[in-house]
Design a protein around this motif. Structure first.
Motif, PDB file in Angstrom:
ATOM      1  N   VAL A 109       0.812  -1.215   0.000  1.00 45.74           N
ATOM      2  CA  VAL A 109       0.000   0.000   0.000  1.00 45.74           C
ATOM      3  C   VAL A 109       0.845   1.264   0.000  1.00 45.74           C
ATOM      4  O   VAL A 109       0.443   2.298  -0.535  1.00 45.74           O
ATOM      5  N   ASP A 110       2.041   1.220   0.580  1.00 43.27           N
ATOM      6  CA  ASP A 110       2.892   2.410   0.650  1.00 43.27           C
ATOM      7  C   ASP A 110       3.874   2.511  -0.518  1.00 43.27           C
ATOM      8  O   ASP A 110       4.669   3.442  -0.572  1.00 43.27           O
ATOM      9  N   LYS A 111       3.839   1.532  -1.409  1.00 51.21           N
ATOM     10  CA  LYS A 111       4.725   1.575  -2.565  1.00 51.21           C
ATOM     11  C   LYS A 111       4.041   2.320  -3.712  1.00 51.21           C
ATOM     12  O   LYS A 111       2.828   2.526  -3.709  1.00 51.21           O
ATOM     13  N   LEU A 112       4.812   2.682  -4.701  1.00 51.90           N
ATOM     14  CA  LEU A 112       4.289   3.383  -5.862  1.00 51.90           C
ATOM     15  C   LEU A 112       4.221   2.440  -7.053  1.00 51.90           C
ATOM     16  O   LEU A 112       5.215   1.811  -7.413  1.00 51.90           O
ATOM     17  N   VAL A 113       3.053   2.326  -7.631  1.00 55.29           N
ATOM     18  CA  VAL A 113       2.867   1.461  -8.781  1.00 55.29           C
ATOM     19  C   VAL A 113       3.757   1.901  -9.935  1.00 55.29           C
ATOM     20  O   VAL A 113       4.378   1.086 -10.621  1.00 55.29           O
ATOM     21  N   PHE A 114       3.850   3.234 -10.125  1.00 56.28           N
ATOM     22  CA  PHE A 114       4.538   3.756 -11.318  1.00 56.28           C
ATOM     23  C   PHE A 114       6.045   3.853 -11.138  1.00 56.28           C
ATOM     24  O   PHE A 114       6.722   4.455 -11.973  1.00 56.28           O
ATOM     25  N   ASP A 115       6.546   3.229 -10.066  1.00 57.44           N
ATOM     26  CA  ASP A 115       7.998   3.081  -9.980  1.00 57.44           C
ATOM     27  C   ASP A 115       8.491   2.030 -10.962  1.00 57.44           C
ATOM     28  O   ASP A 115       9.680   1.951 -11.273  1.00 57.44           O
ATOM     29  N   SER A 116       7.571   1.191 -11.420  1.00 58.16           N
ATOM     30  CA  SER A 116       7.904   0.134 -12.381  1.00 58.16           C
ATOM     31  C   SER A 116       6.979   0.266 -13.581  1.00 58.16           C
ATOM     32  O   SER A 116       5.754   0.322 -13.423  1.00 58.16           O
ATOM     33  N   ALA A 117       7.533   0.318 -14.763  1.00 52.99           N
ATOM     34  CA  ALA A 117       6.717   0.422 -15.975  1.00 52.99           C
ATOM     35  C   ALA A 117       5.821  -0.817 -16.131  1.00 52.99           C
ATOM     36  O   ALA A 117       4.674  -0.711 -16.564  1.00 52.99           O
ATOM     37  N   GLU A 118       6.348  -2.005 -15.755  1.00 48.69           N
ATOM     38  CA  GLU A 118       5.556  -3.227 -15.872  1.00 48.69           C
ATOM     39  C   GLU A 118       4.378  -3.204 -14.914  1.00 48.69           C
ATOM     40  O   GLU A 118       3.243  -3.517 -15.280  1.00 48.69           O
ATOM     41  N   ASP A 119       4.636  -2.829 -13.648  1.00 46.28           N
ATOM     42  CA  ASP A 119       3.552  -2.739 -12.667  1.00 46.28           C
ATOM     43  C   ASP A 119       2.520  -1.708 -13.090  1.00 46.28           C
ATOM     44  O   ASP A 119       1.307  -1.919 -12.941  1.00 46.28           O
TER      45      ASP A 119
END
Length: 657
Positions: A109-119
Motif C-alpha cells: 500500500v505504501d509503494k508506488l505502482v509507477f515506480d515500475s513500468a511493468e507494474d
C-alpha cells in the motif's frame, strides 16, 4: 400453452436468437425478451445461456466480442461459446480485482505502482477492465483503483517537476529565460536634479522598448513536466476519464500545477503584494519589481503558460472539457497575480520617475494580450481579456497622468542655488534625458497622447507634429522658461549669457543626437542655434565693451602741444585696460563652458575683437611711453601674452589654482 413441435424447435430458437440480437443493445433488453418468449414455450427459458452480456465500450483492455459472432453458426451449439466468453470475462474481472487488492494490501500500500513500468501497465489494464463491471466487488475495487491512480497522478506531477525545486529553478530560469527590458536609468545616468525624485542606477541594459522575448520549447519543457512523465500521466488520465472521474482528476492537476506556476512567479521575482503594500514600498524597491514584472509577463505568457497549455492538451487528449478546466484552474491564479500587480501600479500614486516603467508595463501587456487571451477559451478567455484590457486602459491613464505630472514638476521646480561658473543646471540634464527617453516609446505615446492634443498648446514650430512631438515641445518650452528664470540667480550679465548658452546648447544637442530631432524638426534646431548666437553676442558685449573702450582714441588729448596730457591719458588707459583684463581673467577662467566647440568659438571671438585692437593701440602709442621709467608698468602685456591668457578662459579653474 402447448409445446412447440420437436421438429420446429431449432427454427424457434433461431428466430428467437435473431429477435434478441436485434434488440440486445443492453443486458436488460435481452433478459426482457427471453422472459417474454419463455412465456410462449418453457424451452425458451434456457436461451439465457446462449447470449453473453452486451458489449460495453467503457471497459478497459480493448473492445469486447459481439454477442453473435456469426449469424450462420446459430445452430452450432451457441450456448457453449457464450458461456466460455462469460467465464473469460469473469476471470478477467477477477484477476483485475486481485491486482487492485494486492496494491491495497499492507505490504504494497505504501509503494508506488509507477515506480515500475511493468507494474504500471498491469495496474492500468486492471483498472480499465473494472470500468463498467456490474458486480459490487468489481465496483468497490474500481473505487480503490481510482483513489490509487489519483494519488499516483499527483505524485507523478510533483516528481516529474523535480528540476523546478529550490535553487535549481531559480538559477535555471534566470539563466535560460533572461530577457532585455527598457531601462530608465541606463539611458539617463546623469538624471540629477534635487527637486525631482532621485533615480538609482542599474547598469547599462540594451534592448529598447517593447522587445519581444523568444523562449524555445527546449528551454521551457524540462522545467515543467518531463516527456516521459507526460506519457504516464496521459495513460492515467485516459482510464480515469473513461471511468467518470474527471472532476477528481482536474482537482489534482489544477492544485499541483497552480502551485508550481506560482512558484515560478516567485522565482521570477513576482511576490504577491496588496495595493497597500505597493503604495508603501520605497521607489528603489518598487522600480526593481516593475522591471521584473515586465520580464516575468513575457516569460509566463510565451513560455510557461504556452507550454502548460501544450502539456494539458497531451494529458487530457481524451476529453476537451477536462483539458480546458485543468488549464484554467492551473493558470488562472498565476495570471491574476500578474494582473493584480499591474493594476496596483496603474492606480497608485503618480510620480515622474515611474513613467518609463509604467510605459514598459503598458507595452509588454499590450504585446502579449492577444497571446494571453488565446491561451484560454469560453468564459475564462472573456474574463481574462476583460481584466487585462481594463488594466491596460488604467496603465494608459497612468502614463498620461504621469506626463502631466512631469510637466507640472518642471514648472514648479524652485531650487535657488546658482551653479558656479554658469554650468548646465541639473534640471536641464534631468528633463532632457527624460524627454529623450520618451522618443523610445513613440508608438505607444502617440497613441496614448492623441486624445490629449487639445490640451497641448501649439508651440508654433511645426503644426504637423505628432502628439508626442507636441508633448515634447511643451516640456522643453517649460524647461527653457525655467532656465531663463534661473538666470536671475546670477548678478553678472555676462555669466547669465554663459549659463543660457550652456543649457540651451545641451538641449539642442540632446535633440539633434536622438529621435527627438525627428519629432521637433530641423527648423526647431536652427531657431535655437540662432538663439545661442544671440547669447554669445550678449556675452561679448557685456564682458568686453569696457575693455575695448580703453583701446579707443576717443577722449585722448590731441598730440600737438599736449604731450604731457597725452602721456597721462595713455597711462590711465593702459592701467584701466590691464585692470579690466585681469579682472576678467581672474573671474572667467573659473567659469566653465561645457561644450568644447562652443568654448573654442568664444575664445576665438574674444581674440578676434581684443587682440587686433590692442596691437593697433600699442603700435600707435608705444612711443609716447617708451623711455620713461615706468613704461613697462603700463604696457604689461604683449599681444602674444594676451592670446595665451585668453586660452585659459572658461576652463572652470578653481580660484587661486
Amino acid at each position: 400453452m402447448a409445446a412447440a413441435a420437436p421438429g420446429g424447435q431449432e427454427k424457434v430458437i433461431a428466430a428467437a436468437q435473431h429477435i434478441v440480437k436485434s434488440l440486445a443493445n443492453s443486458k436488460n433488453a435481452a433478459d426482457d425478451m427471453i422472459r417474454i418468449l419463455s412465456g410462449f414455450d418453457d424451452r425458451l427459458s434456457l436461451m439465457s445461456d446462449l447470449f453473453p452480456p452486451p458489449p460495453n465500450d467503457a471497459a478497459g483492455g480493448g473492445a469486447r466480442e459481439s454477442i453473435l459472432e456469426d449469424e450462420g453458426d446459430l445452430g452450432e451449439e451457441p450456448g457453449r461459446d457464450g458461456g466460455r466468453r462469460d467465464e473469460e470475462r469473469d476471470a478477467e474481472v477477477e484477476e483485475a480485482v486481485r491486482v487492485v487488492e494486492h496494491w491495497d494490501s499492507p505490504p504494497a500500500v505504501d509503494k508506488l505502482v509507477f515506480d515500475s513500468a511493468e507494474d504500471a501497465g498491469d495496474y492500468l489494464a486492471a483498472a480499465a477492465c473494472l470500468v463498467g463491471a456490474p458486480d459490487a466487488r468489481a465496483e468497490a475495487a474500481l473505487q480503490v483503483a481510482m483513489t490509487r491512480l489519483e494519488e499516483e497522478f499527483r505524485h507523478l506531477l510533483i516528481r516529474g517537476m523535480s528540476p523546478l525545486a529550490g535553487e535549481d529553478l531559480h538559477a535555471s530560469l534566470l539563466r535560460r529565460l533572461s530577457l532585455t527590458v527598457p531601462s530608465f536609468s541606463s539611458s539617463a545616468s546623469d538624471l540629477d536634479c534635487p527637486s525631482f525624485a532621485s533615480h538609482a542606477g542599474e547598469g547599462d541594459e540594451s534592448g529598447g522598448a517593447g522587445g519581444r522575448t523568444s523562449v524555445s520549447d527546449e528551454e521551457i519543457s524540462p522545467y515543467l513536466i518531463t516527456p516521459d512523465t507526460v506519457d504516464a500521466l496521459k495513460d492515467i488520465a485516459d482510464v480515469m476519464l473513461r471511468a467518470g472521474y474527471a472532476p477528481e482528476l482536474c482537482q489534482v492537476y489544477g492544485e499541483v500545477r497552480r502551485d508550481t506556476l506560482m512558484e515560478c512567479l516567485v522565482v521570477l521575482g513576482i511576490d504577491k503584494m496588496s495595493l497597500e503594500e505597493v503604495q508603501r514600498v520605497e521607489w528603489s524597491v518598487l522600480d526593481g519589481k516593475m522591471k521584473k514584472w515586465i520580464h516575468a509577463l513575457k516569460v509566463v505568457v510565451r513560455g510557461l503558460l504556452a507550454e502548460e497549455r501544450r502539456i494539458c492538451s497531451q494529458i487530457f487528449a481524451a476529453d476537451a472539457d477536462a483539458e480546458e478546466d485543468c488549464f484554467t484552474v492551473a493558470a488562472k491564479g498565476c495570471v491574476l497575480q500578474l494582473l493584480n500587480f499591474g493594476d496596483a501600479i496603474a492606480i497608485g500614486r503618480r510620480s515622474s520617475e515611474k513613467l518609463f516603467r509604467i510605459l514598459g508595463m503598458y507595452e509588454a501587456l499590450a504585446e502579449v494580450l492577444p497571446e494571453l487571451e488565446g491561451l484560454f477559451s469560453a468564459e475564462a478567455s472573456y474574463f481574462i481579456k476583460e481584466e487585462a484590457e481594463g488594466i491596460l486602459m488604467r496603465l494608459g491613464d497612468a502614463v498620461r497622468g504621469t506626463v502631466a505630472e512631469f510637466a507640472n514638476a518642471i514648472q514648479g521646480e524652485t531650487s535657488r542655488r546658482a551653479l558656479p561658473g554658469g554650468e548646465i543646471h541639473p534640471l536641464t540634464r534631468y528633463v532632457m534625458n527624460y524627454v529623450r527617453l520618451l522618443a523610445d516609446y513613440s508608438r505607444s505615446l502617440n497613441h496614448l497622447l492623441e486624445d490629449s492634443d487639445a490640451e497641448l498648446e501649439n508651440g508654433g514650430d511645426n503644426v504637423n507634429m505628432t502628439p508626442l512631438g507636441h508633448c515634447v515641445l511643451i516640456l522643453i518650452t517649460h524647461l527653457q522658461a525655467k532656465i531663463e528664470e534661473k538666470t536671475m540667480l546670477y548678478e553678472d550679465e555676462a555669466l547669465q549669457n554663459i549659463f543660457l548658452m550652456n543649457n540651451l546648447l545641451y538641449i539642442v544637442q540632446k535633440v539633434k543626437d536622438s529621435e527627438l530631432k525627428t519629432l521637433l524638426g530641423d527648423n526647431w534646431i536652427r531657431t535655437r542655434r540662432a538663439q545661442i548666437r544671440r547669447y554669445s553676442t550678449g556675452y561679448l558685449r557685456s564682458s568686453w565693451t569696457r575693455v575695448l573702450a580703453c583701446l579707443k582714441d576717443d577722449g585722448l588729448p590731441q598730440t600737438m602741444g599736449s604731450s604731457s596730457a597725452l602721456k597721462a591719458s595713455l597711462k590711465e588707459r593702459f592701467k584701466n585696460f590691464n585692470l579690466a583684463f585681469e579682472e576678467l581673467y581672474k573671474t572667467q577662467t573659473t567659469w566653465r563652458v561645457v561644450d568644447p566647440q562652443l568654448r573654442d568659438d568664444l575664445k576665438i571671438s574674444i581674440s578676434d575683437k581684443v587682440l587686433p585692437a590692442y596691437r593697433s593701440f600699442v603700435g600707435r602709442f608705444r612711443g609716447q611711453l617708451e623711455g620713461g621709467r615706468s613704461s613697462a608698468k603700463f604696457i604689461k602685456y604683449t599681444t602674444e601674452d594676451l592670446e595665451n591668457h585668453v586660452l585659459d578662459f572658461f576652463e572652470g579653474r578653481r580660484p587661486n589654482a
